[in-house]
Motif scaffolding. Structure first.
Motif, PDB file in Angstrom:
ATOM      1  N   LEU A  57       0.807  -1.219   0.000  1.00 10.98           N
ATOM      2  CA  LEU A  57       0.000   0.000   0.000  1.00 10.98           C
ATOM      3  C   LEU A  57       0.842   1.272   0.000  1.00 10.98           C
ATOM      4  N   ASP A  58       2.154   1.150  -0.138  1.00  9.95           N
ATOM      5  CA  ASP A  58       3.047   2.312  -0.097  1.00  9.95           C
ATOM      6  C   ASP A  58       3.037   3.017  -1.456  1.00  9.95           C
ATOM      7  N   LEU A  59       2.327   4.133  -1.541  1.00 13.27           N
ATOM      8  CA  LEU A  59       2.174   4.844  -2.813  1.00 13.27           C
ATOM      9  C   LEU A  59       3.503   5.328  -3.373  1.00 13.27           C
ATOM     10  N   ASP A  60       4.482   5.578  -2.502  1.00 16.56           N
ATOM     11  CA  ASP A  60       5.797   6.023  -2.970  1.00 16.56           C
ATOM     12  C   ASP A  60       6.566   4.909  -3.679  1.00 16.56           C
ATOM     13  N   LYS A  61       6.140   3.687  -3.462  1.00 11.30           N
ATOM     14  CA  LYS A  61       6.821   2.546  -4.080  1.00 11.30           C
ATOM     15  C   LYS A  61       5.969   1.867  -5.146  1.00 11.30           C
ATOM     16  N   MET A  62       4.902   2.567  -5.567  1.00 10.75           N
ATOM     17  CA  MET A  62       4.011   2.066  -6.609  1.00 10.75           C
ATOM     18  C   MET A  62       4.011   3.050  -7.770  1.00 10.75           C
ATOM     19  N   VAL A  63       4.024   2.551  -8.996  1.00 17.69           N
ATOM     20  CA  VAL A  63       3.941   3.411 -10.169  1.00 17.69           C
ATOM     21  C   VAL A  63       2.939   2.838 -11.158  1.00 17.69           C
ATOM     22  N   ALA A  64       2.251   3.722 -11.849  1.00 19.32           N
ATOM     23  CA  ALA A  64       1.370   3.313 -12.942  1.00 19.32           C
ATOM     24  C   ALA A  64       2.259   3.066 -14.150  1.00 19.32           C
ATOM     25  N   ILE A  65       1.990   1.994 -14.852  1.00 13.31           N
ATOM     26  CA  ILE A  65       2.916   1.572 -15.896  1.00 13.31           C
ATOM     27  C   ILE A  65       2.170   0.842 -17.012  1.00 13.31           C
ATOM     28  N   CYS A  66       2.682   0.934 -18.215  1.00 12.94           N
ATOM     29  CA  CYS A  66       2.091   0.184 -19.325  1.00 12.94           C
ATOM     30  C   CYS A  66       2.638  -1.251 -19.306  1.00 12.94           C
ATOM     31  N   ASN A  67       1.948  -2.141 -19.978  1.00 15.89           N
ATOM     32  CA  ASN A  67       2.369  -3.546 -20.021  1.00 15.89           C
ATOM     33  C   ASN A  67       3.761  -3.705 -20.616  1.00 15.89           C
ATOM     34  N   ASN A  68       4.066  -2.958 -21.685  1.00 21.97           N
ATOM     35  CA  ASN A  68       5.372  -3.093 -22.340  1.00 21.97           C
ATOM     36  C   ASN A  68       6.516  -2.695 -21.413  1.00 21.97           C
ATOM     37  N   CYS A  69       6.351  -1.588 -20.688  1.00 22.65           N
ATOM     38  CA  CYS A  69       7.401  -1.163 -19.759  1.00 22.65           C
ATOM     39  C   CYS A  69       7.539  -2.147 -18.604  1.00 22.65           C
ATOM     40  N   HIS A  70       6.421  -2.704 -18.143  1.00 23.74           N
ATOM     41  CA  HIS A  70       6.475  -3.685 -17.056  1.00 23.74           C
ATOM     42  C   HIS A  70       7.238  -4.929 -17.508  1.00 23.74           C
ATOM     43  N   ASP A  71       6.971  -5.384 -18.707  1.00 20.85           N
ATOM     44  CA  ASP A  71       7.710  -6.527 -19.260  1.00 20.85           C
ATOM     45  C   ASP A  71       9.196  -6.195 -19.402  1.00 20.85           C
ATOM     46  N   PHE A  72       9.505  -4.983 -19.873  1.00 23.07           N
ATOM     47  CA  PHE A  72      10.890  -4.547 -20.051  1.00 23.07           C
ATOM     48  C   PHE A  72      11.634  -4.566 -18.717  1.00 23.07           C
ATOM     49  N   ILE A  73      11.006  -4.050 -17.669  1.00 21.00           N
ATOM     50  CA  ILE A  73      11.624  -4.026 -16.346  1.00 21.00           C
ATOM     51  C   ILE A  73      11.900  -5.446 -15.869  1.00 21.00           C
ATOM     52  N   GLY A  74      10.950  -6.343 -16.059  1.00 20.10           N
ATOM     53  CA  GLY A  74      11.135  -7.729 -15.651  1.00 20.10           C
ATOM     54  C   GLY A  74      12.265  -8.428 -16.385  1.00 20.10           C
ATOM     55  N   ARG A  75      12.482  -8.051 -17.634  1.00 18.05           N
ATOM     56  CA  ARG A  75      13.560  -8.665 -18.430  1.00 18.05           C
ATOM     57  C   ARG A  75      14.913  -7.989 -18.215  1.00 18.05           C
ATOM     58  N   ASN A  76      14.929  -6.806 -17.596  1.00 17.68           N
ATOM     59  CA  ASN A  76      16.166  -6.035 -17.421  1.00 17.68           C
ATOM     60  C   ASN A  76      16.315  -5.558 -15.984  1.00 17.68           C
ATOM     61  N   PRO A  77      16.421  -6.491 -15.032  1.00 18.35           N
ATOM     62  CA  PRO A  77      16.440  -6.082 -13.628  1.00 18.35           C
ATOM     63  C   PRO A  77      17.638  -5.208 -13.248  1.00 18.35           C
ATOM     64  N   ALA A  78      18.810  -5.448 -13.800  1.00 15.22           N
ATOM     65  CA  ALA A  78      19.975  -4.626 -13.447  1.00 15.22           C
ATOM     66  C   ALA A  78      19.724  -3.162 -13.816  1.00 15.22           C
ATOM     67  N   LEU A  79      19.212  -2.929 -14.999  1.00 15.27           N
ATOM     68  CA  LEU A  79      18.884  -1.571 -15.431  1.00 15.27           C
ATOM     69  C   LEU A  79      17.759  -0.988 -14.576  1.00 15.27           C
ATOM     70  N   ALA A  80      16.772  -1.818 -14.239  1.00 20.97           N
ATOM     71  CA  ALA A  80      15.643  -1.356 -13.428  1.00 20.97           C
ATOM     72  C   ALA A  80      16.110  -0.919 -12.037  1.00 20.97           C
ATOM     73  N   TYR A  81      17.029  -1.671 -11.436  1.00 16.75           N
ATOM     74  CA  TYR A  81      17.583  -1.255 -10.134  1.00 16.75           C
ATOM     75  C   TYR A  81      18.387   0.031 -10.290  1.00 16.75           C
ATOM     76  N   ASP A  82      19.171   0.111 -11.343  1.00 19.10           N
ATOM     77  CA  ASP A  82      19.995   1.297 -11.581  1.00 19.10           C
ATOM     78  C   ASP A  82      19.139   2.554 -11.748  1.00 19.10           C
ATOM     79  N   ARG A  83      18.020   2.432 -12.423  1.00 18.62           N
ATOM     80  CA  ARG A  83      17.140   3.577 -12.691  1.00 18.62           C
ATOM     81  C   ARG A  83      16.128   3.840 -11.572  1.00 18.62           C
ATOM     82  N   GLY A  84      16.088   2.959 -10.559  1.00 16.04           N
ATOM     83  CA  GLY A  84      15.140   3.140  -9.460  1.00 16.04           C
ATOM     84  C   GLY A  84      13.756   2.617  -9.752  1.00 16.04           C
ATOM     85  N   TRP A  85      13.606   1.857 -10.826  1.00 14.65           N
ATOM     86  CA  TRP A  85      12.307   1.268 -11.170  1.00 14.65           C
ATOM     87  C   TRP A  85      12.016   0.055 -10.304  1.00 14.65           C
ATOM     88  N   MET A  86      13.077  -0.544  -9.743  1.00 20.62           N
ATOM     89  CA  MET A  86      12.966  -1.629  -8.770  1.00 20.62           C
ATOM     90  C   MET A  86      13.880  -1.265  -7.606  1.00 20.62           C
TER      91      MET A  86
END
Length: 93
Positions: A57-86
């Motif tokens: 329920l932490d709104l600061d740790k939730m983002v609205a996202i499109c399906n394509n970007c969500h898939d991209f983040i899941g396939r690129n975790p190192a980049l997602a951590y680097d960019r703060g997406w995870m």
């Protein structure tokens, strides 16, 4: 089908409210825009630090996202951590 417990129903209602707040904050747009294939439309909520406990329920740790970007983040975790997406789960704050 199993009936939902009172506690489960309350948790689901709280989560639905949080999701609506995230969608409203994003004004219907993908907040990540991680890839050229971003649709620009928010289609789901991404939890930067997972969906367990209070993080759900932490709104600061939730983002609205499109399906394509969500898939991209899941396939690129190192980049997602680097960019703060995870965010790492064992880190407070």
């Amino acid at each position: 089908m199993r009936s939902e417990s009172r506690k489960g129903a309350a948790r689901r209602r709280a989560y639905d409210k949080a999701r609506i707040a995230v969608y409203e904050r994003a004004n219907g747009r993908c907040e990540i825009n991680a890839t050229w294939s971003c649709t620009g439309q928010c289609e789901q909520v991404h939890h930067k630090q997972g969906r367990t406990g209070d993080r759900m329920l932490d709104l600061d740790k939730m983002v609205a996202i499109c399906n394509n970007c969500h898939d991209f983040i899941g396939r690129n975790p190192a980049l997602a951590y680097d960019r703060g997406w995870m965010l790492k789960r064992n880190v407070k704050g």
